[in-house]
Design a protein around this motif. Structure first.
Motif: not given
Length: 313
Positions: A236, A240-241, A244
């Protein structure tokens, strides 16, 4: 005459009764021997559990091999009447774990490779060789100093890439520290809040390294002839996602004879960077529409499975 018939019937009944007694006796003897064998196996299992609990190295591996080959000539009921086809799949799961009283060092390897061939003999435009389809390579090393029976301070190094196509493009290297929890036998949970995800790729506009948290859960178990392994690896990103990713792999095997059996592997994966890179790679050179971005790309779930024979090393 009647006396001979009666004598013959008596002899037949005696023989049948004798066989019946013999069968019952054999079944009783088998039952006694089976009970002794079950007791001996239980003692052997208990001794093996004591051996497994001793400090030292535990090394092992098992794999899945699946494949098929076919050849057709003048088989007009299908669209390609003259063709040769085949597929080959190979999965290897290996481990080398050092377990001591005050520390542990767990190393694992997972690779899944497969090739597919479809050669249309009526044209020279297609390929007549095997083309790689599934291409997964993952190796990890986890070291921990025990704080208690179930908790440890740990460090993890994990590397993931492909071998057959685009080696290290992308490649992912996770390096982090944190804690490891072993709540029950065979289950390992790693939580590293300080982890850096190095990403190696030719396209730096899509693939980017970042700092984040690493979570790994691994469960490996052998129950009689059944063996299974489930591994969840997640990163994670704090930045920023979109950076991930998560991969969940599962392996099942059933031993049929000695070390040979049947096995089934399947995996799920989510990686938005890979989804965007693939979408951009599919655009034609003269594309004039809206270029996909992290906000618009469809990050579909990636999956694969392999079914075939297994061999346990």
């Amino acid at each position: 005459m009647n006396k001979n018939i009666c004598l013959t019937a008596f002899l037949l009944l005696s023989i049948a009764f004798g066989f019946s007694q013999t069968k019952e006796e054999l079944q009783a003897q088998k039952k006694e021997k089976q009970a002794i064998a079950d007791a001996a196996q239980a003692e052997a299992n208990e001794l093996q559990a004591q051996i497994d609990a001793l400090p030292g190295w535990r090394v092992g591996a098992f794999g899945v091999i699946g494949g098929s080959l076919s050849n057709f000539n003048n088989w007009y009921s299908q669209g390609v009447p003259n063709n040769s086809s085949g597929n080959i799949g190979l999965t290897i799961n290996g481990y080398a774990n050092l377990i001591e009283d005050k520390f542990f060092w767990r190393n694992s390897l997972n690779t899944n490779l497969s090739w597919v061939k479809l050669d249309n003999k009526d044209t020279d435009l297609d390929s007549d060789g095997f083309e790689p389809t599934t291409d997964v390579f993952n190796i990890s090393s986890l070291y921990g100093r025990k704080l208690s029976e179930k908790l440890a301070a740990s460090g993890l190094v994990e590397y993931r890439t492909t071998l057959l196509d685009n080696f290290n493009d992308p490649g992912y290297l996770d390096v982090g520290i944190g804690g490891t929890w072993t709540p029950i036998d065979n289950l390992i949970v790693v939580v590293h809040p300080l982890n850096y995800n190095f990403v190696f790729a030719d396209n730096d506009n899509i693939f980017e390294s970042s700092l984040g948290a690493k979570i790994v859960a691994d469960y490996t178990r052998q129950i009689g002839k059944i063996g299974f392994k489930s591994n969840l690896s997640m990163f994670q990103s704090y930045k920023s996602g979109d950076l991930s990713n998560a991969t969940w792999t599962n392996s099942f095997s059933y031993t049929l004879w000695k070390r040979i059996g049947v096995g089934f592997d399947f995996a799920l994966r989510s990686n938005k960077q890979e989804a965007l890179s693939y979408a951009l790679g599919q655009l034609p050179a003269d594309f004039m529409g809206e270029t996909p971005t992290f906000d618009t790309v469809d990050n579909e779930l990636q999956t694969y499975y392999t079914l075939g024979l297994t061999y346990k090393f």
